[in-house]
Structures are given as structure tokens and as C-alpha cells.
Write an enzyme that holds these catalytic residues in place. Structure first.
Site, PDB file in Angstrom:
ATOM      1  N   HIS A 162       0.831  -1.215   0.000  1.00 32.40           N
ATOM      2  CA  HIS A 162       0.000   0.000   0.000  1.00 32.40           C
ATOM      3  C   HIS A 162       0.864   1.264   0.000  1.00 32.40           C
ATOM      4  CE1 HIS A 162      -3.309  -2.707   1.297  1.00 32.40           C
ATOM      5  NE2 HIS A 162      -2.346  -3.261   1.998  1.00 32.40           N
ATOM      6  N   SER A 283      14.693  22.144 -15.875  1.00 29.12           N
ATOM      7  CA  SER A 283      13.460  22.884 -16.136  1.00 29.12           C
ATOM      8  C   SER A 283      13.829  24.215 -16.761  1.00 29.12           C
ATOM      9  CB  SER A 283      12.730  23.102 -14.812  1.00 29.12           C
ATOM     10  OG  SER A 283      11.919  24.258 -14.881  1.00 29.12           O
ATOM     11  N   LYS A 289      15.672  22.437 -10.599  1.00 32.22           N
ATOM     12  CA  LYS A 289      15.069  21.162 -10.967  1.00 32.22           C
ATOM     13  C   LYS A 289      16.027  20.210 -11.678  1.00 32.22           C
ATOM     14  CE  LYS A 289      11.443  19.820 -10.625  1.00 32.22           C
ATOM     15  NZ  LYS A 289      10.210  20.094 -11.377  1.00 32.22           N
ATOM     16  N   GLU A 296      10.060   8.914 -16.958  1.00 34.68           N
ATOM     17  CA  GLU A 296       8.680   9.366 -17.207  1.00 34.68           C
ATOM     18  C   GLU A 296       8.239   9.010 -18.622  1.00 34.68           C
ATOM     19  OE1 GLU A 296       7.879  13.441 -15.191  1.00 34.68           O
ATOM     20  OE2 GLU A 296      10.020  13.298 -15.496  1.00 34.68           O
TER      21      GLU A 296
END
Ligand code: ARG
Length: 463
Positions: A162, A283, A289, A296
Site C-alpha cells: 500500500h 526545467s 530542478k 517518465e
């Protein structure tokens, strides 16, 4: 006749008008099926040799055709072959060019054959070849995983259920879970190979041919296991493509899960890994970043593969036997699945190779959050309690620890004894993170002993 040849179509005998330009464009598959050229030529080569062996064409005619096909292959390889939309597809483009090179004898190539069995053969040859390429990539990924598991055998991390910290596990055990997934993928891929490795040529348009062909000979020339059984099925079967894209979808799902973990683990919240700078992107606005774009994209690309699976299933589901032009729509999903898969498996492999695992952070996360509560319950079971009673008592101990802002191993023996008199000082040894892992010696468990066994089993499979 001469007029019609000038119009450029190989099938225009019964037509009184040229095809409308829009229809030509709509109908054509040459813009994408040109990729089948090596396989089309390979198939034609075997077909011609079979025709000559059976005395259906002359030996010297076969030689001339084969010579012409070789030249065409050279033109494609050097990118000098002129692709024309009016040629409709790769099969007609090659046959037409053959006519230009060797003259009327080219017309004998299509004896006892149709584009319907020809295209079925070409895709099978293409896929067989690319299944081998995909298999090699999966092997590289599996090798990378085993190597990482070996190198990090000392690393302990929290195992989750979980997405809540559950029990300590070895990082190597976690990595080897992916080895299992990719090994099942490899097995599925080998099943795809067997399904693909059946030779459809000689089914002709749909019903077979009156010529005395030898289909098993063609099959053996092309390295197929055997010739297909039913001519109607052979020209209208695309199950092997659906099998392959199903396999690909499952593999993409696995890569997507792996990517998801790497994305989570690279976040400040987890901080379990650091991806090398040259494998991350920045970024355009936020200077601080460092984004895990590779992971991804690998995760994101699973969507298009699932889409291809749906396209294929939907395209096929209403088709009456045998060939229907709808089936020309099989190629783009298949090609894109193969291209995407080769790219994504490589991306996942490179990403893993360029990831550093942070031992201390992982360990600290495993040590925090009562992850050895089950070990405490198991200890009480050894002292004679039923597991349910033990579970209940440990629940109370955990509640006490939470209230006092302590971890289990920070409680004193006196505190333990408030809940269970059976607990002795040997408990402290049982609830260390290291011993929790070490004690899970059941087959397939996370103990170093079991994980090392899994690693050597994996090494055995890979070489
Ligand atoms: N380009 C076609 C395809 O990919 C080849 C087969 C065409 N057959 C036909 N009878 N028109 O499906």
C-alpha cells in the site's frame, strides 16, 4: 497493353480509367511498408528457387530474377530506389522495378503467389527478425539488473505494501523481482516467436494454387518450422501480431512500474537514488530542478502500445474470411510497437546503469516506521502464543511506542514486559533491521542467502 504499362499499375488489365489520385494516396501503404523490402526480397528469392526446383519456371529464368532482386536490394540499401505512391505497396514497387531491370521474365515471379500470402510472409519474416532484436535487449536489461543486485547485496531498504513501509528487504531482492518479470516477458516472447515462425506462402489469394509447388521446401529455405495448414487462415491470420503486441504491452507495464519506482525514489521525499546528471533534464524556469524524464517517458510510452493492441483487436474483430484491405492497418501499430519497445528497453537499461543507490537513506527509511513489528510477533509465536494473539499484543506495543515517540528497538525491556511477560532481552537481537532480513530464509524470501541463490540462478539463465 503498352498504354496500360505506361499508366504504371500491375493489375490494371480490367480497368478502363486510371485510378483517381486521391484513391491512389488513400490506398497506398508504400509510405510505411517500404520497411518490409529486405523481407519481401528474401521471400521472393525463396519462392523463385522453389518454382525452379518444381519445374514451374526455368532454372535460368530463376537466376535472372534472383539477380534482379539482388540489384533491387542494393538500390534500397543505398537509398537510390525511387518510391512512388502510385506503386501502392512495397510488393508492387519491387515487382515493377524488377520488370524495368530484367524485362518480361519478371512477370513469372508472381506465379502461384498472391500479395495476400506474400504480405503475410513478409510480416512474419520482419517480426521474426525483430523478435530476436527485442530478445537481445531484454537480455541486456536482465543482465544489468543482476549485476546491480550483486553489487548492492548489502543494501537494505523498506519493502512496501500500500506504499506504506512494511518490512525491511534487500534492495537486491527488490531488483530481482524485476528480473522475474522480464524473464516471464522473455518466455512470452519466445512463444511469440514460435507462433510467428510458420510459413504462409503458397496459400495464394485464399484457396491455394493448382501449380505443383513445394511449400515445405520454401519453408525450409526461409528457416520456418513448417508451412501453415489452412490457406484461408494463412492469409487472414494476424494473431501472431496481436500476440506480440500483447507481450509488448505486458513488458511495457513492467517497465512502467520500474520507472514509477525510479521516479518516486529520485524525489526528495524518498531520496533513495541519484540519477546521473547526464541522464536527467532540467526545467526551463526552475533552476533547481533535475527531472527524471527518461523514466517518465518510458512510463508514458506504455499508453501507445496498449493503444496499438486495441487497434489491432478492433481492426480484426469484424473481418470475414479471408483477406480484407483493413488488414493493411496492421503495419503501423506493429512497426511502432517494435520501434518503441527497442528504444524503451534500452532507456530503462541505461537509466539503471546511471543510477546511484543511496545506502544510508534506504537503511534509515527501513529502520524507521516499525518495520520489524512482524518479527516481534513471530518472536511471541515462538514463545507459544497464537499468531493472532501475538499480532494483537504487538499492535498495542506499537501504539505505545508511537505515543512515546520511539521506535520498537528504542523501547526498554521493562516497557516490553508491560505488554508481554514472555519477552526477554533476546528480543533486541530479533528486531534489528539486519536480522529481520537475515531471518526471512523461506525459499524466495529476502534473506541474503536466498537472494544470492536467486542471483546465481539468474546468472545461469543468462549465460
Ligand atoms: N498492401 C497490402 C497490405 O498490406 C498488401 C496486400 C494487398 N492485397 C490485396 N488483395 N489488395 O495488406
Amino acid at each position: 497493353m503498352e498504354d496500360k504499362q505506361r499508366q504504371g499499375k500491375l493489375w490494371n488489365g480490367r480497368f478502363s480509367r486510371d485510378t483517381n489520385a486521391f484513391v491512389d494516396e488513400f490506398n497506398a501503404s508504400i509510405t510505411f511498408d517500404y520497411r518490409l523490402y529486405p523481407y519481401d526480397i528474401q521471400g521472393s528469392n525463396a519462392h523463385v528457387r522453389m518454382l525452379a526446383k518444381q519445374g514451374i519456371i526455368e532454372e535460368n529464368e530463376a537466376k535472372i530474377i534472383i539477380h534482379g532482386l539482388d540489384r533491387i536490394k542494393g538500390e534500397f540499401d543505398d537509398a537510390t530506389f525511387m518510391l512512388r505512391l502510385s506503386d501502392e505497396d512495397i510488393h508492387m514497387a519491387i515487382e515493377k522495378r524488377l520488370g524495368e531491370i530484367i524485362g518480361p521474365v519478371a512477370g513469372k515471379l508472381h506465379t502461384a503467389r498472391s500479395r495476400n500470402d506474400q504480405v503475410a510472409l513478409d510480416i512474419r519474416l520482419y517480426l521474426r527478425d525483430h523478435i530476436n532484436k527485442v530478445a537481445k535487449k531484454i537480455d541486456m536489461l536482465r543482465l544489468c539488473i543482476v549485476t546491480l543486485a550483486e553489487r548492492h547485496i548489502e543494501f537494505i531498504m523498506p519493502g512496501y505494501t500500500h506504499l506504506q513501509r512494511a518490512q525491511p528487504v534487500l534492495l537486491s531482492h527488490h531488483l530481482m523481482a524485476y528480473f522475474e518479470m522480464f524473464t516471464r516477458d522473455h518466455k512470452r516472447l519466445m512463444e511469440c516467436f514460435a507462433m510467428t515462425n510458420v510459413m504462409p506462402l503458397g496459400s495464394a489469394a485464399l484457396a491455394g494454387t493448382p501449380f505443383p509447388i513445394d511449400r515445405e521446401y520454401t519453408a525450409s529455405l526461409l528457416g520456418f518450422d513448417h508451412a501453415s495448414n489452412n490457406s484461408l487462415d494463412s492469409v487472414s491470420d494476424r494473431d501472431f501480431i496481436i500476440d506480440f503486441i500483447s507481450f509488448a504491452s505486458i513488458l511495457m507495464m513492467h517497465i512502467s512500474r520500474l520507472s514509477e519506482e525510479l521516479i518516486l525514489w529520485s524525489s526528495r521525499e524518498f531520496a533513495f537514488i541519484e540519477i546521473d546528471d547526464d541522464y536527467c533534464t532540467g526545467s526551463s524556469i526552475m533552476p533547481q530542478k533535475k527531472n527524471p524524464d527518461l523514466a517518465e517517458l518510458a512510463r508514458g510510452k506504455s499508453g501507445r502500445i496498449y493503444g496499438h493492441l486495441m487497434s489491432m483487436l478492433t481492426m480484426m474483430k469484424g473481418l470475414p474470411l479471408a483477406y480484407n484491405k483493413d488488414m493493411q492497418e496492421d503495419k503501423e501499430p506493429l512497426f511502432d510497437t517494435v520501434d518503441t519497445l527497442l528504444l524503451v528497453i534500452e532507456a530503462a537499461t541505461r537509466l539503471l546503469e546511471h543510477t546511484a543507490f543511496k545506502k544510508k537513506n534506504m537503511y534509515n527509511a527501513a529502520a524507521f516506521g516499525y518495520t520489524t513489528a512482524t518479527d516481534l510477533a513471530d518472536y511471541l509465536v515462538e514463545k507459544g502464543l497464537s499468531f493472532r494473539d501475538a499480532h494483537n499484543q504487538v499492535g498495542k506495543i506499537v501504539a505505545h511506542a508511537i505515543k512515546n515517540n520511539k521506535e520498537l528497538y528504542e523501547l526498554s525491556l521493562e516497557e516490553f514486559k508491560l505488554f508481554s511477560l514472555q519477552i526477554e532481552s533476546d528480543i533486541f537481537d530479533r528486531i534489528t533491521i539486519e536480522n529481520s532480513v537475515k531471518n526471512r530464509r523461506s525459499a524466495g524470501g529476502t534473506s541474503p542467502q536466498e537472494v544470492k541463490k536467486a542471483i546465481s540462478r539468474a546468472r545461469g539463465i543468462l549465460c
